[in-house]
Design a protein around this motif. Structure first.
Motif, PDB file in Angstrom:
ATOM      1  N   PRO A 159       0.812  -1.226   0.000  1.00 17.18           N
ATOM      2  CA  PRO A 159       0.000   0.000   0.000  1.00 17.18           C
ATOM      3  C   PRO A 159       0.845   1.276   0.000  1.00 17.18           C
ATOM      4  CG  PRO A 159      -0.054  -1.070   2.150  1.00 17.18           C
ATOM      5  CD  PRO A 159       0.592  -2.036   1.206  1.00 17.18           C
ATOM      6  N   ASP A 160       2.145   1.144   0.279  1.00 20.09           N
ATOM      7  CA  ASP A 160       3.026   2.311   0.247  1.00 20.09           C
ATOM      8  C   ASP A 160       3.322   2.766  -1.181  1.00 20.09           C
ATOM      9  OD1 ASP A 160       4.601  -0.306   0.329  1.00 20.09           O
ATOM     10  OD2 ASP A 160       6.149   1.091  -0.379  1.00 20.09           O
ATOM     11  N   ILE A 161       3.100   1.892  -2.156  1.00 27.60           N
ATOM     12  CA  ILE A 161       3.389   2.196  -3.550  1.00 27.60           C
ATOM     13  C   ILE A 161       2.193   2.876  -4.201  1.00 27.60           C
ATOM     14  CG2 ILE A 161       3.736   1.136  -5.833  1.00 27.60           C
ATOM     15  CD1 ILE A 161       5.570  -0.874  -4.547  1.00 27.60           C
ATOM     16  N   CYS A 162       2.450   3.960  -4.911  1.00 28.11           N
ATOM     17  CA  CYS A 162       1.412   4.656  -5.679  1.00 28.11           C
ATOM     18  C   CYS A 162       1.501   4.160  -7.118  1.00 28.11           C
ATOM     19  CB  CYS A 162       1.632   6.161  -5.599  1.00 28.11           C
ATOM     20  SG  CYS A 162       0.403   7.130  -6.508  1.00 28.11           S
ATOM     21  N   ALA A 163       0.541   3.355  -7.521  1.00 25.57           N
ATOM     22  CA  ALA A 163       0.619   2.681  -8.817  1.00 25.57           C
ATOM     23  C   ALA A 163      -0.472   3.172  -9.770  1.00 25.57           C
ATOM     24  CB  ALA A 163       0.486   1.174  -8.628  1.00 25.57           C
ATOM     25  N   TYR A 164      -0.149   3.130 -11.059  1.00 29.05           N
ATOM     26  CA  TYR A 164      -1.125   3.513 -12.074  1.00 29.05           C
ATOM     27  C   TYR A 164      -0.772   2.822 -13.380  1.00 29.05           C
ATOM     28  CZ  TYR A 164       2.240   6.636 -14.389  1.00 29.05           C
ATOM     29  OH  TYR A 164       3.318   7.137 -15.064  1.00 29.05           O
ATOM     30  N   GLY A 165      -1.694   2.879 -14.338  1.00 26.62           N
ATOM     31  CA  GLY A 165      -1.439   2.282 -15.638  1.00 26.62           C
ATOM     32  C   GLY A 165      -2.569   2.549 -16.602  1.00 26.62           C
ATOM     33  N   TYR A 166      -2.413   2.028 -17.797  1.00 20.36           N
ATOM     34  CA  TYR A 166      -3.405   2.163 -18.873  1.00 20.36           C
ATOM     35  C   TYR A 166      -3.675   0.775 -19.448  1.00 20.36           C
ATOM     36  CZ  TYR A 166      -2.018   7.044 -18.549  1.00 20.36           C
ATOM     37  OH  TYR A 166      -1.743   8.302 -18.087  1.00 20.36           O
ATOM     38  N   SER A 167      -4.890   0.554 -19.921  1.00 17.96           N
ATOM     39  CA  SER A 167      -5.232  -0.765 -20.439  1.00 17.96           C
ATOM     40  C   SER A 167      -6.349  -0.670 -21.475  1.00 17.96           C
ATOM     41  CB  SER A 167      -5.677  -1.687 -19.303  1.00 17.96           C
ATOM     42  OG  SER A 167      -6.076  -2.952 -19.805  1.00 17.96           O
ATOM     43  N   LYS A 168      -6.306  -1.581 -22.417  1.00 22.29           N
ATOM     44  CA  LYS A 168      -7.403  -1.773 -23.358  1.00 22.29           C
ATOM     45  C   LYS A 168      -8.137  -3.091 -23.097  1.00 22.29           C
ATOM     46  CE  LYS A 168      -5.524   0.915 -27.244  1.00 22.29           C
ATOM     47  NZ  LYS A 168      -4.239   1.344 -26.620  1.00 22.29           N
ATOM     48  N   ALA A 169      -7.708  -3.806 -22.057  1.00 20.99           N
ATOM     49  CA  ALA A 169      -8.315  -5.099 -21.735  1.00 20.99           C
ATOM     50  C   ALA A 169      -9.586  -4.880 -20.915  1.00 20.99           C
ATOM     51  CB  ALA A 169      -7.317  -5.979 -20.986  1.00 20.99           C
ATOM     52  N   TRP A 170     -10.537  -4.172 -21.497  1.00 21.69           N
ATOM     53  CA  TRP A 170     -11.718  -3.748 -20.767  1.00 21.69           C
ATOM     54  C   TRP A 170     -12.564  -4.917 -20.257  1.00 21.69           C
ATOM     55  CZ3 TRP A 170     -13.947   0.943 -23.973  1.00 21.69           C
ATOM     56  CH2 TRP A 170     -12.979   1.945 -24.013  1.00 21.69           C
ATOM     57  N   ALA A 171     -12.728  -5.924 -21.079  1.00 22.18           N
ATOM     58  CA  ALA A 171     -13.564  -7.056 -20.661  1.00 22.18           C
ATOM     59  C   ALA A 171     -12.974  -7.740 -19.433  1.00 22.18           C
ATOM     60  CB  ALA A 171     -13.700  -8.044 -21.812  1.00 22.18           C
ATOM     61  N   ILE A 172     -11.639  -7.877 -19.411  1.00 23.81           N
ATOM     62  CA  ILE A 172     -10.968  -8.494 -18.271  1.00 23.81           C
ATOM     63  C   ILE A 172     -11.127  -7.636 -17.030  1.00 23.81           C
ATOM     64  CG2 ILE A 172      -8.686  -9.056 -17.322  1.00 23.81           C
ATOM     65  CD1 ILE A 172      -7.889 -10.020 -20.120  1.00 23.81           C
ATOM     66  N   VAL A 173     -10.897  -6.335 -17.178  1.00 22.86           N
ATOM     67  CA  VAL A 173     -10.948  -5.423 -16.042  1.00 22.86           C
ATOM     68  C   VAL A 173     -12.363  -5.275 -15.503  1.00 22.86           C
ATOM     69  CG1 VAL A 173     -10.566  -3.049 -15.312  1.00 22.86           C
ATOM     70  CG2 VAL A 173      -8.906  -4.167 -16.821  1.00 22.86           C
ATOM     71  N   GLU A 174     -13.324  -5.155 -16.401  1.00 23.23           N
ATOM     72  CA  GLU A 174     -14.709  -4.917 -15.991  1.00 23.23           C
ATOM     73  C   GLU A 174     -15.228  -6.037 -15.092  1.00 23.23           C
ATOM     74  OE1 GLU A 174     -18.972  -3.659 -17.991  1.00 23.23           O
ATOM     75  OE2 GLU A 174     -17.490  -4.716 -19.194  1.00 23.23           O
ATOM     76  N   ALA A 175     -14.877  -7.274 -15.422  1.00 19.09           N
ATOM     77  CA  ALA A 175     -15.389  -8.409 -14.658  1.00 19.09           C
ATOM     78  C   ALA A 175     -14.698  -8.558 -13.305  1.00 19.09           C
ATOM     79  CB  ALA A 175     -15.222  -9.690 -15.470  1.00 19.09           C
ATOM     80  N   ARG A 176     -13.563  -7.855 -13.127  1.00 18.22           N
ATOM     81  CA  ARG A 176     -12.773  -8.048 -11.902  1.00 18.22           C
ATOM     82  C   ARG A 176     -12.393  -6.732 -11.239  1.00 18.22           C
ATOM     83  NH1 ARG A 176     -12.343 -11.271 -15.821  1.00 18.22           N
ATOM     84  NH2 ARG A 176     -12.557 -13.510 -15.449  1.00 18.22           N
ATOM     85  N   ALA A 177     -13.218  -5.713 -11.398  1.00 17.49           N
ATOM     86  CA  ALA A 177     -12.916  -4.392 -10.831  1.00 17.49           C
ATOM     87  C   ALA A 177     -12.824  -4.441  -9.314  1.00 17.49           C
ATOM     88  CB  ALA A 177     -13.976  -3.387 -11.261  1.00 17.49           C
TER      89      ALA A 177
END
Length: 233
Positions: A183-201
């Motif tokens: 939790p000490d790490i501030c993480a971010y990113g970009y993705s086009k894998a919407w179907a994967i992300v949407e089901a596991r938000a």
């Protein structure tokens, strides 16, 4: 990079090897493929910095069980100092579309039409083979990634996937669980894998901001985005 630079390995040949990394049966299989690739490249394996040099080095490291490159890139860029993780673009991007030169569902990448910025890294053998190595580690040796991640400095900014993307639901959950342990790490990113992300938000930890990118094969993710395209847990 010289203005008239001409790589000895074309993007087309690099994409072929990238696909081998996604299809091989193990690290030994990947090492053998790297040896075959090295034999086809012009020049001397003793000439430091060349594609042939790096492919021979890559194969030898895989054969010995060593890591040919560091897993994480610690230099960031001139705008923001961050630690980064990347894999191979296109072949790890289930949501790739026009960016990869893909038109229509089920289409094959056309590198002449592709405008994926990650392909620029393929001018550099070390950058390309680091992507290959990390792709292989996610498939066959995640323990190496876990150990290296736990050794990252406290309180850093971490960009997950400068190049590449979540290739599967398992990979997405793996990273979300790992980020949740730091939790000490501030993480971010970009993705086009919407179907994967949407089901596991629900797996997204509070210290990770994920921006959904456009130009993918599916530009719809209802309920997942605010106006800026950011995913919220």
């Amino acid at each position: 990079m010289p203005k008239n630079y001409i790589p000895t390995v074309s993007n087309r040949a690099a994409l072929k090897f990238a696909r081998l990394c996604m299809a091989c049966d193990g690290i030994a299989d990947a090492a053998a493929a790297a040896r075959r690739m090295a034999r086809r490249i012009r020049g001397s394996a003793k000439q430091h910095g060349t594609w042939k040099y790096f492919f021979v080095r890559f194969a030898a490291a895989l054969e010995s069980g060593a890591l040919p490159h560091s897993i994480f890139e610690h230099n960031g860029n001139t705008k923001l100092p961050f630690v980064a993780f990347s894999t191979l673009p296109i072949v790890t991007c289930p949501g790739a579309g026009a960016c990869a030169g893909i038109t229509g569902r089920g289409g094959a990448p056309d590198l002449k039409r592709a405008f994926c910025y990650s392909l620029r890294a393929w001018r550099y053998p070390a950058a390309f083979l680091r992507q290959c190595m990390n792709t292989l580690l996610l498939r066959f040796n995640r323990r190496a990634i876990i150990d290296a991640f736990r050794e990252l400095p406290q309180g850093i900014t971490f960009r997950l996937y400068v190049d590449g993307d979540f290739d599967s639901a398992g990979t997405f959950v793996f990273w979300m669980n790992l980020l949740g342990q730091r939790p000490d790490i501030c993480a971010y990113g970009y993705s086009k894998a919407w179907a994967i992300v949407e089901a596991r938000a629900a797996h997204v930890p509070p210290n990770y901001a994920l921006n959904l990118s456009s130009c993918g094969s599916d530009d719809s993710a209802p309920g997942m985005r605010d106006q800026d395209g950011e995913v919220h847990a």
